[in-house]
Design a protein around this motif. Structure first.
Motif, PDB file in Angstrom:
ATOM      1  N   ALA A 277       0.827  -1.222   0.000  1.00  0.00           N
ATOM      2  CA  ALA A 277       0.000   0.000   0.000  1.00  0.00           C
ATOM      3  C   ALA A 277       0.855   1.264   0.000  1.00  0.00           C
ATOM      4  CB  ALA A 277      -0.907  -0.006   1.240  1.00  0.00           C
ATOM      5  N   GLU A 278       0.312   2.313  -0.574  1.00  0.00           N
ATOM      6  CA  GLU A 278       0.975   3.628  -0.534  1.00  0.00           C
ATOM      7  C   GLU A 278       1.096   4.097   0.915  1.00  0.00           C
ATOM      8  OE1 GLU A 278       2.040   5.738  -2.908  1.00  0.00           O
ATOM      9  OE2 GLU A 278       1.312   4.671  -4.695  1.00  0.00           O
TER      10      GLU A 278
ATOM     11  N   ALA B   3      -1.743   0.578   6.748  1.00  0.00           N
ATOM     12  CA  ALA B   3      -1.738   1.016   5.347  1.00  0.00           C
ATOM     13  C   ALA B   3      -2.227   2.460   5.239  1.00  0.00           C
ATOM     14  CB  ALA B   3      -2.616   0.095   4.511  1.00  0.00           C
ATOM     15  N   GLU B   4      -2.231   3.167   6.368  1.00  0.00           N
ATOM     16  CA  GLU B   4      -2.619   4.584   6.454  1.00  0.00           C
ATOM     17  C   GLU B   4      -4.095   4.819   6.134  1.00  0.00           C
ATOM     18  OE1 GLU B   4       0.549   6.912   4.843  1.00  0.00           O
ATOM     19  OE2 GLU B   4      -0.141   8.741   5.836  1.00  0.00           O
ATOM     20  N   GLY B   5      -4.907   3.803   6.412  1.00  0.00           N
ATOM     21  CA  GLY B   5      -6.351   3.969   6.227  1.00  0.00           C
ATOM     22  C   GLY B   5      -7.045   3.850   7.563  1.00  0.00           C
TER      23      GLY B   5
ATOM     24  N   PHE C 280      -9.709   0.586  -0.044  1.00  0.00           N
ATOM     25  CA  PHE C 280     -10.083   1.943   0.401  1.00  0.00           C
ATOM     26  C   PHE C 280     -11.002   2.615  -0.636  1.00  0.00           C
ATOM     27  CE2 PHE C 280      -5.797   1.212   2.378  1.00  0.00           C
ATOM     28  CZ  PHE C 280      -6.283   0.981   3.650  1.00  0.00           C
TER      29      PHE C 280
ATOM     30  N   ARG D  31      -3.234   4.502  -7.901  1.00  0.00           N
ATOM     31  CA  ARG D  31      -4.595   4.149  -7.482  1.00  0.00           C
ATOM     32  C   ARG D  31      -5.656   4.409  -8.566  1.00  0.00           C
ATOM     33  NH1 ARG D  31      -6.479   5.397  -1.696  1.00  0.00           N
ATOM     34  NH2 ARG D  31      -7.979   3.884  -2.519  1.00  0.00           N
TER      35      ARG D  31
ATOM     36  N   GLY E  31     -11.409  10.671   0.558  1.00  0.00           N
ATOM     37  CA  GLY E  31     -11.049  10.805   1.969  1.00  0.00           C
ATOM     38  C   GLY E  31     -10.857  12.254   2.386  1.00  0.00           C
TER      39      GLY E  31
ATOM     40  N   LEU F  19      -2.829  12.320   5.987  1.00  0.00           N
ATOM     41  CA  LEU F  19      -3.067  11.974   4.578  1.00  0.00           C
ATOM     42  C   LEU F  19      -4.271  12.710   4.018  1.00  0.00           C
ATOM     43  CD1 LEU F  19      -2.305  10.278   2.145  1.00  0.00           C
ATOM     44  CD2 LEU F  19      -3.732   8.436   3.064  1.00  0.00           C
ATOM     45  N   HIS F  20      -5.386  12.615   4.719  1.00  0.00           N
ATOM     46  CA  HIS F  20      -6.650  13.158   4.208  1.00  0.00           C
ATOM     47  C   HIS F  20      -7.358  13.973   5.293  1.00  0.00           C
ATOM     48  CE1 HIS F  20      -6.826   9.470   1.366  1.00  0.00           C
ATOM     49  NE2 HIS F  20      -6.653  10.526   0.612  1.00  0.00           N
TER      50      HIS F  20
ATOM     51  N   ARG G 256      -2.958  14.945  -1.827  1.00  0.00           N
ATOM     52  CA  ARG G 256      -3.701  14.169  -2.824  1.00  0.00           C
ATOM     53  C   ARG G 256      -4.712  15.004  -3.625  1.00  0.00           C
ATOM     54  NH1 ARG G 256      -3.454   8.669  -1.430  1.00  0.00           N
ATOM     55  NH2 ARG G 256      -1.313   8.325  -0.741  1.00  0.00           N
TER      56      ARG G 256
ATOM     57  N   CYS H  87     -12.587   5.109   5.288  1.00  0.00           N
ATOM     58  CA  CYS H  87     -12.173   4.835   3.909  1.00  0.00           C
ATOM     59  C   CYS H  87     -12.465   3.416   3.456  1.00  0.00           C
ATOM     60  CB  CYS H  87     -10.702   5.162   3.717  1.00  0.00           C
ATOM     61  SG  CYS H  87      -9.671   4.576   5.014  1.00  0.00           S
TER      62      CYS H  87
ATOM     63  N   GLU I 153     -13.572   4.438  -0.511  1.00  0.00           N
ATOM     64  CA  GLU I 153     -14.099   5.787  -0.288  1.00  0.00           C
ATOM     65  C   GLU I 153     -13.403   6.849  -1.142  1.00  0.00           C
ATOM     66  OE1 GLU I 153     -14.924   8.197   3.647  1.00  0.00           O
ATOM     67  OE2 GLU I 153     -12.787   8.100   3.247  1.00  0.00           O
ATOM     68  N   ASP I 154     -12.130   6.613  -1.463  1.00  0.00           N
ATOM     69  CA  ASP I 154     -11.373   7.661  -2.150  1.00  0.00           C
ATOM     70  C   ASP I 154     -11.843   7.935  -3.578  1.00  0.00           C
ATOM     71  OD1 ASP I 154      -9.719   8.417  -0.045  1.00  0.00           O
ATOM     72  OD2 ASP I 154      -8.578   6.558  -0.285  1.00  0.00           O
TER      73      ASP I 154
ATOM     74  N   ASP J 118      -4.140  -0.865  -2.726  1.00  0.00           N
ATOM     75  CA  ASP J 118      -4.984   0.023  -1.911  1.00  0.00           C
ATOM     76  C   ASP J 118      -6.473  -0.090  -2.230  1.00  0.00           C
ATOM     77  OD1 ASP J 118      -3.286   1.594  -0.094  1.00  0.00           O
ATOM     78  OD2 ASP J 118      -2.256   2.193  -1.933  1.00  0.00           O
TER      79      ASP J 118
HETATM   80  C1  CIR Z   1      -3.287   5.586   0.290  1.00  0.00           C
HETATM   81  O1  CIR Z   1      -2.214   6.068   0.609  1.00  0.00           O
HETATM   82  O2  CIR Z   1      -3.964   6.035  -0.625  1.00  0.00           O
HETATM   83  C2  CIR Z   1      -3.787   4.393   1.052  1.00  0.00           C
HETATM   84  N1  CIR Z   1      -2.661   3.655   1.547  1.00  0.00           N
HETATM   85  C3  CIR Z   1      -4.668   4.796   2.219  1.00  0.00           C
HETATM   86  C4  CIR Z   1      -5.957   5.447   1.783  1.00  0.00           C
HETATM   87  C5  CIR Z   1      -6.826   5.784   2.942  1.00  0.00           C
HETATM   88  N2  CIR Z   1      -8.020   6.388   2.493  1.00  0.00           N
HETATM   89  C6  CIR Z   1      -8.753   7.191   3.233  1.00  0.00           C
HETATM   90  O3  CIR Z   1      -8.400   7.512   4.344  1.00  0.00           O
HETATM   91  N3  CIR Z   1      -9.868   7.674   2.683  1.00  0.00           N
END
Ligand code: CIR
Length: 263
Positions: free
Chosen positions: A27-28, A251-253, A74, A96, A126, A171-172, A142, A257, A76-77, A71
């Motif tokens: 994952a990113e 995975a930073e979610g 996730f 992505r 996100g 991140l978001h 992003r 998401c 929702e993005d 990824d």
């Molecule tokens: C990313 O970096 O895009 C994914 N590893 C994590 C996305 C998380 N999405 C969110 O919080 N809406």
């Protein structure tokens, strides 16, 4: 005229979900160090997440699995929904973008109008938090100015105002601010430059506590990593369901998401 808060109806709620990719270890990551992901545990946590949504009246629709897209869980993005209009986004990282066609195909089966953002816009779902008639958009790494401009144009036609919110170290926007069912925002103030833009806001006790998921008018899901925030929200009168999403946090979610709530 503000539209005011309308409690979520318990009937007809639809959420898109997508089973975790076997390749989620790739994952990113933007603000976090890589930590080993236990895929068996991730799959178990995802099943619990889906079960919880269904227990609270959501019909879940599975987007076709994408095992090679790290990824893809996730969802929702890739979509922002405003008043029955599903806006297909253009993800902020190239890796992505291939996730979108599957999400779009799932959207086409639903009773929603589909709009889309065009290059050079980038925007991750996100980054979008809707509270009453206001669309808050994270100006993150992003989501670019063109993404915000295109979203503002569509949202404006639908009667929403759009407020861009610079965020840092996260991140978001929804990593650090989400809304309770009554529209009060739960935020992690350190991630914002200056004053918080939300009219009603409380500070979460833990950072991951700022990413909550409303399940119905009385109930919110909170990450197991935020026990103090869970207590804090119980003191406000909410029923709190805790969910362990440790493998997705690596995975930073977070909680929001893992699904795209489209109705
Ligand atoms: C990313 O970096 O895009 C994914 N590893 C994590 C996305 C998380 N999405 C969110 O919080 N809406």
């Amino acid at each position: 005229q503000a539209r005011g808060f309308v409690p979520m109806p318990d009937e007809g709620k639809i959420a898109l979900v997508r089973i975790p990719a076997d390749s989620m270890a790739d994952a990113e990551l933007t603000h976090q160090e890589r930590a080993e992901i236990d895929m068996d545990l991730a799959n178990e946590q995802w099943e619990h997440y889906v079960e919880l949504l269904e227990r609270y009246g959501w019909s879940t629709r599975e987007v076709a699995a994408a095992p090679t897209m790290a990824d893809s869980v996730f969802v929702e993005d890739h979509v922002v929904v405003l008043d029955g209009v599903a806006i297909a986004t253009r993800a902020g990282v190239d890796s992505r973008r291939a996730e979108l066609p599957g999400v779009r195909a799932a959207l086409e089966l639903e009773d929603v109008v589909i709009a889309e953002l065009d290059a050079p816009a980038t925007l991750d779902g996100g980054d979008v938090l809707v509270v009453d008639d206001t669309v808050y958009v994270g100006a993150s790494s992003r989501t670019n100015a063109d993404g915000i401009r295109q979203l503002r144009a569509i949202a404006g036609e639908l009667g929403y105002r759009t407020v861009a919110v610079p965020i840092e170290g996260a991140l978001h926007l929804k990593t650090v601010a989400t809304a309770l069912p009554d529209g009060t925002v739960v935020a992690w103030p350190e991630a914002f430059e200056g004053a918080l833009p939300f009219p009603r806001v409380i500070a979460a006790e833990e950072r991951t506590g700022a990413s909550i998921l409303p399940l119905d008018a009385e109930t919110v899901a909170v990450a197991a990593s935020a026990p103090k925030t869970a207590k804090q929200l119980e003191r406000l009168g909410y029923r709190v369901e805790t969910l362990d999403v440790s493998e997705f946090e690596k995975a930073e979610g977070g909680l929001t998401c893992l699904s795209a709530r489209i109705v």
